[in-house]
Write a protein that holds these residues in place. Structure first.
Motif, PDB file in Angstrom:
ATOM      1  N   ARG A 161       0.622  -1.319  -0.238  1.00 10.69           N
ATOM      2  CA  ARG A 161      -0.010   0.018   0.344  1.00 10.69           C
ATOM      3  C   ARG A 161       0.908   1.210  -0.005  1.00 10.69           C
ATOM      4  NH1 ARG A 161      -3.303  -3.090   4.104  1.00 10.69           N
ATOM      5  NH2 ARG A 161      -2.764  -5.375   2.654  1.00 10.69           N
ATOM      6  N   LEU A 210       0.148   5.099   0.575  1.00  8.83           N
ATOM      7  CA  LEU A 210      -1.057   6.160   1.202  1.00  8.83           C
ATOM      8  C   LEU A 210      -0.323   7.820   0.812  1.00  8.83           C
ATOM      9  CD1 LEU A 210      -3.912   6.715   2.247  1.00  8.83           C
ATOM     10  CD2 LEU A 210      -3.122   6.912   4.326  1.00  8.83           C
ATOM     11  N   ASN A 233      -3.642   5.902  -2.140  1.00 11.50           N
ATOM     12  CA  ASN A 233      -4.678   6.312  -1.596  1.00 11.50           C
ATOM     13  C   ASN A 233      -3.825   7.477  -1.461  1.00 11.50           C
ATOM     14  OD1 ASN A 233      -7.394   4.759  -2.378  1.00 11.50           O
ATOM     15  ND2 ASN A 233      -6.205   2.610  -0.881  1.00 11.50           N
TER      16      ASN A 233
END
Ligand code: NAD
Length: 251
Positions: A137, A139, A182
């Motif tokens: 991931r 961020l 994200n």
């Protein structure tokens, strides 16, 4: 073995809270600090006292060669501190704002903000791609100011708007490796940011309270807990998304 996250700017403010929440959720933490070694050590000691593991590395985006050095040191910290080869997540949290009206913003201020808020996370993420695990991931950290205006933050908000666009491109291009990207957009939070105005100047806090549906500025802890959720498997189908955490600011 626990998952491992790299958080830039983890010695104070939002980054510190992210580090503490993620450590509590079982993540191994590698954090960066830019100048205050003692504050960084205190964060790491607090995490260790609570049963977690954190390593702190110095990183000043303004220093030439700093990204290459950080990538090398992250790989070493992974091996020595965690017995691991790969990072599972990266949070591009470090950022600065230079308060100046558009008409008064100098080229030096603009360059500083651009370098710290956009160029550094762009190339840090790029250089870490070989170290980031498939299915990992990323961020990025934007700001409510990318969506609404705050006087004196034109350069800052422009970099944060760019980070939001970048997030969608990264999500698109890294999806082949299962990496989801994200961007979290905090509202006004009481930290050192902007000279600590939201925290320390009652008129600013009051003005913010009027703009926020929930009636107050946020606390760093409220961003840390949101980030721990966003990086968790509960958010596994969320990709390329802008998640605003602002108590409903300027709805
Ligand atoms: P802060 O000033 O307390 O922390 C900023 C962090 O960035 C520090 O850890 C600092 O070491 C790091 N940093 C600054 N310059 C750096 C450089 N040249 N190289 C490497 N690291 C550097 O502020 P904060 O509120 O914790 O902000 C964290 C992030 O959240 C920033 O990206 C900021 O833009 C964003 N944000 C903050 C708010 C808010 O109201 N506090 C709102 C929206 C977005």
């Amino acid at each position: 073995m626990s998952r491992i996250v790299l958080i830039t700017g983890a010695s104070r403010g939002l980054g510190r809270s992210m580090a503490e929440h993620l450590a509590r959720a079982g993540w191994g933490v590698i954090g960066t600090y830019s100048s205050n070694r003692q504050a960084a050590d205190e964060v790491a000691a607090g995490i260790a006292a609570a049963g977690g593991t954190a390593r702190m590395l110095r990183f000043d985006a303004a220093e030439p060669g700093s990204i290459g050095t950080l990538v090398d040191e992250v790989q070493q910290a992974l091996r020595d501190g965690f017995g691991a080869e790969r990072l599972d997540a990266l949070v591009n949290n470090a950022g600065i704002g230079e308060l100046a009206l558009f008409a008064d913003t100098t080229e030096e201020q603009f360059d500083r903000v651009l370098l710290t808020n956009l160029k550094a996370p762009f190339f840090l993420t790029q250089r870490l791609l070989p170290v980031l695990a498939d299915g990992g991931r990323v961020l990025n950290v934007s700001s409510g100011l990318a969506r609404f205006t705050g006087p004196g933050y034109s350069a800052y908000a422009a970099t944060k708007g760019a980070v939001e666009v970048l997030t969608r491109y990264q999500a698109q291009e890294l999806a082949a490796r299962g990496i989801r990207v994200n961007v979290v957009a905090p509202g006004a939070i009481a930290t050192d940011f902007g000279g600590g105005a939201v925290r320390d100047v009652p008129q600013v806090a009051e003005a913010v309270a009027h703009q926020v549906a929930l009636g107050r500025a946020g606390e760093a802890d409220e961003i840390g807990s949101a980030v721990a959720a966003i990086l968790s498997d509960d958010f596994r189908w969320v990709d390329g998304a802008r998640i605003e955490v602002s108590g409903g600011q300027n709805l």
